[in-house]
Scaffold this motif. Structure first.
Motif, PDB file in Angstrom:
ATOM      1  N   ARG A  81       0.717   5.864  -0.443  1.00 33.43           N
ATOM      2  CA  ARG A  81      -0.342   6.712  -0.262  1.00 33.43           C
ATOM      3  C   ARG A  81       0.216   8.072  -0.848  1.00 33.43           C
ATOM      4  O   ARG A  81       1.444   8.292  -0.660  1.00 33.43           O
ATOM      5  CB  ARG A  81      -1.028   6.928   1.322  1.00 33.43           C
ATOM      6  CG  ARG A  81       0.215   7.545   2.126  1.00 33.43           C
ATOM      7  CD  ARG A  81      -0.452   7.519   3.620  1.00 33.43           C
ATOM      8  NE  ARG A  81       0.638   7.962   4.473  1.00 33.43           N
ATOM      9  CZ  ARG A  81       0.677   7.667   5.739  1.00 33.43           C
ATOM     10  NH1 ARG A  81      -0.504   7.502   6.383  1.00 33.43           N
ATOM     11  NH2 ARG A  81       1.472   8.138   6.543  1.00 33.43           N
TER      12      ARG A  81
ATOM     13  N   TYR B 182      -4.929   6.363  -1.265  1.00 40.55           N
ATOM     14  CA  TYR B 182      -4.283   5.054  -0.850  1.00 40.55           C
ATOM     15  C   TYR B 182      -4.151   4.171  -2.169  1.00 40.55           C
ATOM     16  O   TYR B 182      -5.455   4.057  -2.620  1.00 40.55           O
ATOM     17  CB  TYR B 182      -4.662   4.215   0.348  1.00 40.55           C
ATOM     18  CG  TYR B 182      -4.253   5.083   1.594  1.00 40.55           C
ATOM     19  CD1 TYR B 182      -4.969   6.251   1.992  1.00 40.55           C
ATOM     20  CD2 TYR B 182      -3.505   4.202   2.544  1.00 40.55           C
ATOM     21  CE1 TYR B 182      -4.305   6.837   3.119  1.00 40.55           C
ATOM     22  CE2 TYR B 182      -3.170   4.877   3.662  1.00 40.55           C
ATOM     23  CZ  TYR B 182      -3.599   6.247   4.077  1.00 40.55           C
ATOM     24  OH  TYR B 182      -3.162   6.721   5.277  1.00 40.55           O
TER      25      TYR B 182
ATOM     26  N   TRP C 167       0.922  -1.084  -0.088  1.00 46.06           N
ATOM     27  CA  TRP C 167      -0.062  -0.011   0.037  1.00 46.06           C
ATOM     28  C   TRP C 167       1.048   1.164   0.092  1.00 46.06           C
ATOM     29  O   TRP C 167       1.926   1.242   0.846  1.00 46.06           O
ATOM     30  CB  TRP C 167      -0.867  -0.233   1.306  1.00 46.06           C
ATOM     31  CG  TRP C 167      -1.878  -1.044   1.048  1.00 46.06           C
ATOM     32  CD1 TRP C 167      -1.934  -2.097   1.864  1.00 46.06           C
ATOM     33  CD2 TRP C 167      -3.320  -0.820   0.484  1.00 46.06           C
ATOM     34  NE1 TRP C 167      -3.173  -2.972   1.453  1.00 46.06           N
ATOM     35  CE2 TRP C 167      -3.805  -2.112   0.752  1.00 46.06           C
ATOM     36  CE3 TRP C 167      -4.002   0.353  -0.317  1.00 46.06           C
ATOM     37  CZ2 TRP C 167      -5.132  -2.367   0.194  1.00 46.06           C
ATOM     38  CZ3 TRP C 167      -5.106   0.019  -0.767  1.00 46.06           C
ATOM     39  CH2 TRP C 167      -5.777  -1.211  -0.475  1.00 46.06           C
TER      40      TRP C 167
END
Length: 119
Positions: free
Chosen positions: A35, A90, A33
């Motif tokens: 962001r 995200y 992930w």
């Protein structure tokens, strides 16, 4: 066509929790992930590599947990005790070997899901 589809974003007050999901269609050696906060560059948040090694950026350690659901071919990000600075778009990413939290080492990206933390 390989797609990564994120979901689970939303608006939450500081101190709250969210769980992000990434439907991948397959499990990749390295998934993560990232962001992008307003006005900032994209940063690696959490990565899951190989047999289960996890990596986190310092600001989320102890608050975020990355995991995978192999049967559903999904990557999850459990976010607790959210802070204002966690606000951002995200993105789920997948890639071969390489640095876990470096975006240039990933070659598959989702469209992103927005997380907004308010006071």
């Amino acid at each position: 066509q390989v797609q990564l589809v994120e979901s689970g974003g939303g608006s939450v007050q500081a101190g709250g929790s969210l769980r992000l999901s990434c439907a991948a269609g397959a499990m990749y050696y390295k998934m993560a992930w990232f962001r992008r906060a307003p006005g900032k560059e994209r940063e690696g948040v959490a990565a899951l590599v190989g047999g289960g090694y996890t990596y986190y950026t310092d600001s989320v350690k102890g608050r975020f947990t990355i995991s995978r659901d192999t049967a559903k071919k999904m990557i999850l990000l459990e976010m607790n005790n959210l802070k204002l600075e966690d606000t951002g778009m995200y993105y789920c990413a997948a890639g071969p070997t390489g640095r876990p939290l470096v975006s240039s080492d990933y070659n598959l990206w989702g469209q992103g899901t927005q997380v907004t933390v308010s006071s």
